[in-house]
Design an enzyme around this catalytic site. Structure first.
Site, PDB file in Angstrom:
ATOM      1  CB  CYS A  69      -8.321   7.792  12.152  1.00 56.19           C
ATOM      2  SG  CYS A  69      -8.404   6.462  13.373  1.00 56.19           S
ATOM      3  CG  ASP A  98      -6.976   0.496   5.807  1.00 54.40           C
ATOM      4  OD1 ASP A  98      -6.437   1.182   4.923  1.00 54.40           O
ATOM      5  OD2 ASP A  98      -6.424   0.262   6.908  1.00 54.40           O
TER       6      ASP A  98
END
Ligand SMILES: O=C(O)c1ccccc1N[C@@H]1O[C@H](COP(=O)(O)O)[C@@H](O)[C@H]1O
Length: 221
Positions: free
Chosen positions: A8, A132
């Site tokens: 990412c 996350d």
């Protein structure tokens, strides 16, 4: 057993190609002005055109306006959306486009396994649940969280689990062995500076994930 890998926070063409060459399954771009990895729509459209076939492109948002998301859908054409802010299920689903729901584990509402189970239920329409760590910003912090909290994810939903938060070549093998996620997602852990990826770090990360896959396959056999 092949754990999928998302790289990412890509901002540069060479980095995107390095990730694809290393074997990434998904390439993420950040459309959040608060991030040092934020790309504008024109640059994202250029990057998107470089993504090889069978490699997905993911567009990451934090509390976006519907117009901003629609513009990215129209001009970039991501395969998946990733909502990393405080978006409601309705806000994630209004585009009728597959999406990942990010959960910031350790935050005020995600402290226990039960909290996580409830959050998963609330976002049952998501293609995947991305876990996350909670941080003062919305993500990309390089911080990990207590993976035992993921025992709250329903056992039948392993294919929905995307593990992220502070992953890097040095810890992803152990994390993948413990959590056994469908996919892992990394940003900071493969960078030389925010938004600047390191081809070597990406290759090391992919190799560490493949090492976990080999061990999990041996255990299953
Ligand atoms: O990458 C960013 O800058 C970012 C900004 C706002 C929300 C999420 C962001 N990135 C995502 O955060 C996680 C963890 O990243 P890291 O590997 O710990 O740096 C990952 O899913 C990124 O996609």
């Amino acid at each position: 057993m092949r754990t999928r890998i998302k790289i990412c926070g890509l901002t540069r063409e060479d980095d995107l190609l390095a990730a694809a060459d290393a074997g990434a399954d998904a390439l993420g771009m950040v459309f959040y002005a608060g991030s040092k990895r934020c790309v504008d729509v024109a640059q994202a459209a250029r990057l998107r055109r470089l993504a090889p076939s069978f490699v997905s492109v993911v567009a990451l948002f934090v509390n976006p306006s519907p117009d901003d998301v629609q513009r990215v859908l129209d001009e970039v054409g991501p395969d998946l959306l990733q909502f990393h802010g405080d978006e409601t299920p309705e806000a994630c689903e209004r585009y009728a486009h597959p999406y990942l729901r990010a959960f910031r584990v350790g935050g005020p509402t995600l402290q226990t396994q039960d909290d996580i189970a409830q959050a998963c239920e609330q976002y049952a329409g998501a293609q995947g649940w991305l876990f996350d760590s909670y941080s003062s910003g919305y993500g990309g912090s390089g911080l990990a969280f207590d993976h035992t909290l993921l025992n709250g994810v329903p056992a039948t939903k392993r294919r929905a689990v995307v593990l992220s938060g502070g992953l890097k070549a040095e810890n992803v093998e152990a994390a993948a062995m413990h959590v056994r996620p469908w996919a892992v997602d990394v940003s900071s852990g493969v960078e030389s500076a925010p938004g600047i990826k390191s081809a070597g770090r990406i290759q090391e990360f992919v190799a560490a994930v493949r090492a976990a896959d080999a061990r999990l396959t041996a255990l299953a056999g």
